[in-house]
Write a protein that holds these residues in place. Structure first.
Motif, mmCIF file in Angstrom:
data_model
loop_
_atom_site.group_PDB
_atom_site.id
_atom_site.type_symbol
_atom_site.label_atom_id
_atom_site.label_comp_id
_atom_site.label_asym_id
_atom_site.label_seq_id
_atom_site.Cartn_x
_atom_site.Cartn_y
_atom_site.Cartn_z
ATOM 1 N N MET A 1 2.066 6.490 -6.927
ATOM 2 C CA MET A 1 0.923 7.211 -7.514
ATOM 3 C C MET A 1 1.131 8.714 -7.414
ATOM 4 O O MET A 1 0.986 9.449 -8.396
ATOM 5 C CB MET A 1 -0.375 6.830 -6.784
ATOM 6 N N ILE A 2 1.497 9.142 -6.186
ATOM 7 C CA ILE A 2 1.679 10.582 -5.974
ATOM 8 C C ILE A 2 2.752 11.117 -6.914
ATOM 9 O O ILE A 2 2.580 12.136 -7.580
ATOM 10 C CB ILE A 2 2.037 10.883 -4.492
ATOM 11 N N GLY B 1 2.548 1.776 -3.299
ATOM 12 C CA GLY B 1 1.568 2.143 -4.315
ATOM 13 C C GLY B 1 1.207 3.610 -4.246
ATOM 14 O O GLY B 1 1.301 4.322 -5.249
ATOM 15 N N ILE B 2 0.874 4.074 -3.046
ATOM 16 C CA ILE B 2 0.470 5.479 -2.912
ATOM 17 C C ILE B 2 1.611 6.420 -3.272
ATOM 18 O O ILE B 2 1.438 7.388 -4.002
ATOM 19 C CB ILE B 2 -0.041 5.753 -1.465
ATOM 20 N N GLY C 1 0.825 -1.206 0.000
ATOM 21 C CA GLY C 1 0.000 0.000 0.000
ATOM 22 C C GLY C 1 0.851 1.242 0.000
ATOM 23 O O GLY C 1 0.659 2.131 -0.825
ATOM 24 N N ASP C 2 1.839 1.286 0.889
ATOM 25 C CA ASP C 2 2.732 2.446 0.977
ATOM 26 C C ASP C 2 3.365 2.758 -0.367
ATOM 27 O O ASP C 2 3.316 3.868 -0.859
ATOM 28 C CB ASP C 2 3.847 2.166 1.999
#
Lengths: 209, 142
Positions: free
Chosen positions: B17-18, B13-14, B10-11
């Motif tokens: 993404m950012i 990925g975000i 999750g980390d």
């Protein structure tokens, strides 16, 4: 173990992604800056070229006295277009005409490009240096061609060619001088975002008579 | 173990993404800035060329006539120039051999570049202005 490896791989991939993104951003910024720099340089080239042509063209004033008395199109040698017979001594008159035409050319060019009267650049322009290599006038009279040149520092003595054989290399091509005209060879040094470009300009402009 | 993995994924990925969104965002801003610059320079080029070409007819007429003013104004308005003023130009006939001036001032309104509107608060429009001040000097041939 496998899971750990996978995790590591994923982490590496993410780092790579970030690096790629950053490299992309830096590349984009550089490309943008470079394009803008080139575009400004191109713009300066257009502007200076146009200013030189217009200044050379409007610096040439027909001497009305000579035109009325002999029908010859020669350049003004007094500043007001009325030589009052000074062209009976064509050597002196042509030299004087060269000086006056050059002064006028300089004045008009300075006004167009925001330079001071003697062509020294002011601070808020991209132009950093202006060098006049050659400024030649050709007075084509009935008796022959009188030529006078300003070579960047001095006005040379008038040269006389009674046979109309005067030619000049203009943009790589040798041309016969058959009409009263002006030849300018000037070089501009412009600095855009720290990068220096040299813009050489040569123009040959006829008198509009 | 499972919890750890999912958190990590999750980390990452975000974060990615950012960064990706940021890259796209910066790219768009850069492209827009470039377009804006390009348009500005191109329009400025055209305006300078137009004004200079009028200097010839001003020299021939000896001054900037009322018709020339109207024509030049109409031409410049097509480029988006506003508040056009010819103050400082030679408006009365000048004697042969003397200096004629053509002075054009105005404000260039650029609307042609694309705009990016995300919300009402966050938007990048290129509705920009640029001051134009052109002086040309010639010799009266009238």
């Amino acid at each position: 173990m496998k899971l750990k490896k996978m995790l590591r791989r994923k982490k590496e991939g993410a780092v790579e992604g970030i690096v790629i993104c950053l490299v992309l951003i830096v590349c984009l910024i550089m490309i943008t800056l470079y394009s803008i720099q080139l575009r400004i340089a191109q713009n300066e080239k257009y502007e200076t070229d146009e200013a030189v042509t217009i200044a050379a063209s409007s610096a040439q004033l027909v001497d009305l006295y000579q035109y009325a008395s002999t029908g010859e199109n020669v350049l003004d040698c007094t500043g007001n277009g009325n030589s009052g017979g000074k062209y009976s001594q064509p050597y002196e008159a042509t030299k004087e005409a060269c000086r006056i035409t050059f002064d006028r050319f300089q004045e008009h060019l300075a006004m167009s490009l925001n330079l001071s009267e003697d062509l020294t650049p002011s601070e808020n322009t991209y132009i950093k240096k202006v060098e006049v290599h050659e400024f030649t006038i050709y007075n084509v009279m009935n008796a022959g061609v009188y030529t006078c040149t300003f070579n960047g520092s001095d006005f040379t003595e008038t040269q006389y060619d009674p046979d109309f054989h005067t030619t000049k290399m203009i943009k790589g091509k040798e041309r016969a001088i058959i009409q009263t005209s002006v030849y300018v060879d000037i070089e501009f040094t412009v600095e855009i975002f720290g990068k220096t470009y040299v813009i050489p300009i040569t123009e040959y402009v006829y008198l509009k008579g | 173990m499972k919890k750890l993995i999912s958190k990590h994924e999750g980390d990452i990925g975000i974060g990615s993404m950012i960064i990706m969104i940021l890259t796209i965002f910066i790219s768009i801003i850069l492209i827009m800035a470039y377009t804006s610059w390009h348009t500005k320079l191109a329009v400025k080029d055209s305006i300078i060329l137009t004004v200079s070409s009028y200097l010839k007819s001003v020299e021939t007429a000896g001054y900037l006539t009322a018709e020339q003013q109207q024509e030049l104004k109409a031409e410049l308005q097509e480029f988006g120039l506003e508040n056009i003023s010819f103050e400082g130009s030679s408006l009365v006939p000048v004697a042969y051999g003397n200096r004629v001036y053509l002075h054009v001032t105005g404000r260039l309104h650029l609307q042609t570049t694309p705009s990016l509107v995300i919300t009402d608060q966050i938007q990048f429009t290129q509705d920009s202005y640029m001051d134009v001040d052109i002086t040309r000097k010639g010799t009266s041939f009238y």
